[in-house]
Design an enzyme around this catalytic site. Structure first.
Site, PDB file in Angstrom:
ATOM      1  N   GLY A  13      36.054  48.078  36.995  1.00 30.90           N
ATOM      2  CA  GLY A  13      34.749  47.937  36.368  1.00 30.90           C
ATOM      3  C   GLY A  13      34.724  47.959  34.852  1.00 30.90           C
ATOM      4  N   ASN A  15      34.680  45.370  32.931  1.00 27.29           N
ATOM      5  CA  ASN A  15      33.704  44.353  32.500  1.00 27.29           C
ATOM      6  C   ASN A  15      32.278  44.858  32.699  1.00 27.29           C
ATOM      7  OD1 ASN A  15      34.805  41.638  31.533  1.00 27.29           O
ATOM      8  ND2 ASN A  15      36.175  42.164  33.227  1.00 27.29           N
ATOM      9  N   LEU A  86      36.188  40.711  44.684  1.00 31.11           N
ATOM     10  CA  LEU A  86      37.266  40.024  45.400  1.00 31.11           C
ATOM     11  C   LEU A  86      36.826  39.550  46.782  1.00 31.11           C
ATOM     12  CD1 LEU A  86      40.182  42.430  44.421  1.00 31.11           C
ATOM     13  CD2 LEU A  86      39.553  40.238  43.381  1.00 31.11           C
ATOM     14  N   ILE A  89      31.551  34.549  48.182  1.00 30.54           N
ATOM     15  CA  ILE A  89      30.119  34.724  48.414  1.00 30.54           C
ATOM     16  C   ILE A  89      29.694  33.767  49.535  1.00 30.54           C
ATOM     17  CG2 ILE A  89      27.837  34.470  47.336  1.00 30.54           C
ATOM     18  CD1 ILE A  89      29.319  36.713  46.040  1.00 30.54           C
ATOM     19  N   HIS A 105      36.786  34.834  35.003  1.00 29.43           N
ATOM     20  CA  HIS A 105      38.142  34.660  35.520  1.00 29.43           C
ATOM     21  C   HIS A 105      39.134  34.793  34.357  1.00 29.43           C
ATOM     22  CE1 HIS A 105      41.226  33.363  38.297  1.00 29.43           C
ATOM     23  NE2 HIS A 105      41.707  32.592  37.341  1.00 29.43           N
ATOM     24  N   ASP A 146      36.495  30.154  42.220  1.00 30.61           N
ATOM     25  CA  ASP A 146      36.823  29.740  40.846  1.00 30.61           C
ATOM     26  C   ASP A 146      36.557  28.252  40.595  1.00 30.61           C
ATOM     27  OD1 ASP A 146      37.737  32.336  40.371  1.00 30.61           O
ATOM     28  OD2 ASP A 146      39.763  31.837  41.063  1.00 30.61           O
ATOM     29  N   GLU A 175      37.670  39.275  27.483  1.00 29.58           N
ATOM     30  CA  GLU A 175      36.635  39.288  28.521  1.00 29.58           C
ATOM     31  C   GLU A 175      35.484  40.210  28.128  1.00 29.58           C
ATOM     32  OE1 GLU A 175      37.879  39.797  32.634  1.00 29.58           O
ATOM     33  OE2 GLU A 175      39.932  39.327  32.084  1.00 29.58           O
TER      34      GLU A 175
END
Ligand code: GRF
Length: 206
Positions: A13, A15, A86, A89, A105, A146, A175
């Site tokens: 976590g 990000n 991971l 969806i 990504h 992706d 990121e």
């Protein structure tokens, strides 16, 4: 009105933390209304709870997608933000949030992406290939891993002495700077999808 974000995360976590920090610092006009993930005890869920944000672990099972969808309906985010999530969806959820769901990504897509390309594996593959640059991609989420339209990309040089860990660390730093900045574009209503391309409008005050 702050942009309502639902963050989906399976990992540590960092990000998510960068997003929470940007909100606290006032550089991101948003509110995290939900953090959800498929890994019990994930650092991301812990970070959410610490910040007073609703955190939900969804256990594995046939009803997983339905439970996620129900949480999203209930919290009504403007944007769904995948940050180290991971899991693919479901097509229903993709449809429901088409162009309102983003992922980050740790490479320059379409290189070094797709199923199995996550975490340290991405950086191992970049070094194994001998690429001289890598980077970060923020993209729309569609039905494939992706694959959705690119919203933003930033390059990171591969250095002669890099190992997967040092490369991962330098990419992560980028990121943490890029994701909150891109989310602010959404908060300002500047992101438009035109076919395969995403156009970022100039700021109104420029
Ligand atoms: C990041 O490298 C992100 O690009 C990828 O998964 C990693 C998540 O890291 N999708 P963290 O959980 O945010 O620390």
């Amino acid at each position: 009105m702050p942009l309502r974000l639902a963050v989906l995360a399976s990992g540590g976590g960092t990000n998510l933390q960068a997003v929470l920090d940007a909100i606290a610092a006032g550089s991101l006009d948003a509110r995290v209304v939900l953090v959800a993930g498929n890994k019990e005890g994930a650092g991301a869920l812990e970070r959410a709870r610490r910040a007073g944000v609703r955190a939900e672990w969804i256990p594995k099972g046939e009803d997983y997608d339905a439970r996620l969808q129900a949480l999203l309906e209930e919290t009504a985010p403007d944007l769904v933000v995948l940050a180290g999530y991971l899991k693919l969806i479901s097509p229903e959820t993709v449809r429901r949030f088409r162009h309102r769901m983003v992922n980050i990504h740790p490479a320059l897509l379409p290189a070094f992406g797709g199923q199995g390309m996550y975490g340290i594996h991405v950086h191992e593959a970049v070094l194994e290939y001998g690429a001289k640059v890598t980077g970060v991609t923020v993209h729309m989420v569609d039905e494939e891993f992706d694959h959705g339209q690119v919203v933003a990309q930033v390059t990171v040089p591969v250095l002669a002495g890099d190992d997967p860990k040092t490369l991962q660390e330098r990419v992560l730093e980028v990121e943490h700077e890029l994701y909150p900045r891109v989310l602010q574009w959404f908060a300002e209503g500047r992101v438009r999808v035109e076919g395969r391309r995403v156009v970022i409008a100039e700021r109104a005050d420029n």
